[in-house]
Design a protein around this motif. Structure first.
Motif, PDB file in Angstrom:
ATOM      1  N   GLY A 164      11.330 -31.067  17.399  1.00  0.00           N
ATOM      2  CA  GLY A 164      11.610 -31.918  18.551  1.00  0.00           C
ATOM      3  C   GLY A 164      10.687 -31.643  19.718  1.00  0.00           C
ATOM      4  O   GLY A 164      10.748 -32.319  20.747  1.00  0.00           O
ATOM      5  N   ALA A 165       9.800 -30.663  19.614  1.00  0.00           N
ATOM      6  CA  ALA A 165       8.871 -30.374  20.703  1.00  0.00           C
ATOM      7  C   ALA A 165       7.775 -31.411  20.716  1.00  0.00           C
ATOM      8  O   ALA A 165       7.535 -32.130  19.765  1.00  0.00           O
ATOM      9  CB  ALA A 165       8.276 -28.981  20.519  1.00  0.00           C
ATOM     10  N   ALA A 166       7.076 -31.520  21.833  1.00  0.00           N
ATOM     11  CA  ALA A 166       6.004 -32.494  21.948  1.00  0.00           C
ATOM     12  C   ALA A 166       4.784 -32.024  21.177  1.00  0.00           C
ATOM     13  O   ALA A 166       4.475 -30.846  21.107  1.00  0.00           O
ATOM     14  CB  ALA A 166       5.639 -32.694  23.419  1.00  0.00           C
ATOM     15  N   PHE A 190       5.660 -37.681  20.977  1.00  0.00           N
ATOM     16  CA  PHE A 190       6.985 -37.221  20.602  1.00  0.00           C
ATOM     17  C   PHE A 190       6.983 -36.747  19.152  1.00  0.00           C
ATOM     18  O   PHE A 190       6.404 -37.386  18.275  1.00  0.00           O
ATOM     19  CB  PHE A 190       7.990 -38.357  20.780  1.00  0.00           C
ATOM     20  CG  PHE A 190       9.389 -38.008  20.378  1.00  0.00           C
ATOM     21  CD1 PHE A 190      10.195 -37.236  21.205  1.00  0.00           C
ATOM     22  CD2 PHE A 190       9.910 -38.450  19.182  1.00  0.00           C
ATOM     23  CE1 PHE A 190      11.489 -36.915  20.842  1.00  0.00           C
ATOM     24  CE2 PHE A 190      11.199 -38.132  18.809  1.00  0.00           C
ATOM     25  CZ  PHE A 190      11.996 -37.364  19.639  1.00  0.00           C
ATOM     26  N   ARG A 194      16.619 -36.881  22.253  1.00  0.00           N
ATOM     27  CA  ARG A 194      15.436 -36.259  22.845  1.00  0.00           C
ATOM     28  C   ARG A 194      15.736 -35.735  24.249  1.00  0.00           C
ATOM     29  O   ARG A 194      16.660 -36.196  24.923  1.00  0.00           O
ATOM     30  CB  ARG A 194      14.277 -37.260  22.910  1.00  0.00           C
ATOM     31  CG  ARG A 194      14.475 -38.347  23.949  1.00  0.00           C
ATOM     32  CD  ARG A 194      13.456 -39.463  23.802  1.00  0.00           C
ATOM     33  NE  ARG A 194      13.533 -40.420  24.892  1.00  0.00           N
ATOM     34  CZ  ARG A 194      14.436 -41.385  24.986  1.00  0.00           C
ATOM     35  NH1 ARG A 194      15.339 -41.531  24.041  1.00  0.00           N
ATOM     36  NH2 ARG A 194      14.438 -42.221  26.011  1.00  0.00           N
ATOM     37  N   ALA A 253      10.827 -35.610  27.341  1.00  0.00           N
ATOM     38  CA  ALA A 253      10.050 -35.710  26.102  1.00  0.00           C
ATOM     39  C   ALA A 253       9.083 -36.886  26.177  1.00  0.00           C
ATOM     40  O   ALA A 253       9.372 -37.901  26.833  1.00  0.00           O
ATOM     41  CB  ALA A 253      10.975 -35.867  24.902  1.00  0.00           C
TER      42      ALA A 253
END
Length: 273
Positions: A8-10, A25, A53, A57
């Motif tokens: 879920g991190a950029a 994303f 999110r 994000a």
């Protein structure tokens, strides 16, 4: 190959030399269940990632190729999943610019469940049916998108009763594409055939999928009269949209269930280890 930062991190998209990388994303990972259509699983997983999110994000999604690699599916499958989300207003797609999460998209989304047509036919069977009437009528404005180029649809209205008690259980109205309605035999409906079965087994429609929506509402005067419940009492309102193998909508059904005689149940199957 899984997309980097799939928790879920950029992540960062490639950029021309000398410019800052574009934040992208990164969706969560997914273990696919081969018993269900891949596009459906991917769309559900990506939807969950989008709605869950973080506020800060990035809004830009990876390219179709990178998303397909992340989920381990073909680009065509990924494209179908993205089309589903675009239809719900969660994302927007722009040629040469990319795909973006809609910042104002509602976080409360309708739950959509997937099952077989046979299961739907079985659920609709087993009740006494009275055909209240049928004939052409203007397509309601809220359903006009399903009948492009057809200002009219053919309406079939039915009241279903519990076989054991004779009490009203639900009433339904099907809006059938005029071309398909010519092949629908109303007598089969009077004999208790569900419309899904009539379309598939009598009218020769090759059904590809049915999209279901279930929501709580209050009984309007007509529903109150037909179901013999107090005005404004709770009911469950079901909308089903049936597509043929060409992707065309052939039927939109609205079913009003008595809230005191209907339970909604679902089974979620875990992915194999």
């Amino acid at each position: 190959m899984p997309y980097p930062g799939a928790a879920g991190a950029a992540a960062e998209a490639s950029s021309p030399k000398g410019t800052e990388p574009v934040p992208v994303f990164a969706p969560d990972s997914l273990v696919l269940n081969r018993k269900l259509p891949l596009w459906y699983q991917v769309s559900q997983s990506l939807r969950a990632s989008i709605l869950g999110r973080a506020p800060d994000a990035p809004l830009r999604l990876p390219t179709e190729d990178r998303l397909a690699g992340h989920y381990g599916v073909s680009v065509l499958t990924m494209r179908q999943a993205l089309k589903e989300l675009e239809g719900e207003g969660l994302i927007s797609r722009h040629r040469r610019r990319g795909t973006f999460i809609e910042p104002d998209a509602r976080r409360e989304r309708t739950v959509r469940l997937l099952g077989s047509v046979d299961a739907i036919v079985a659920q609709q069977s087993g009740e006494e049916t009275t055909l209240l009437g049928h004939g052409p009528q203007p397509v309601p404005a809220e359903y006009s998108e399903y009948f492009p180029g057809s200002p009219e649809a053919v309406s079939y209205r039915r009241l279903r009763r519990d076989r054991a008690t004779g009490e009203p259980a639900n009433w339904a109205e099907n809006l059938i594409h005029p071309e398909v309605a010519r092949r629908v035999d109303p007598e089969l409906l009077e004999h208790g055939w569900p419309m899904t079965k009539v379309l598939r087994d009598s009218a020769g429609v090759r059904i590809s999928r049915i999209t279901d929506t279930l929501e709580a509402r209050l009984a309007d005067p007509e529903t109150s009269r037909l179901l013999q419940v107090p005005l404004l009492s709770p009911i469950l309102h079901y909308t089903g949209v049936t597509y043929d193998d060409r992707g065309r909508v052939v039927d939109v059904v609205r079913i009003h269930y008595r809230g005191d005689r209907f339970a909604f149940s679902m089974t979620v199957e875990a992915a194999p280890e």
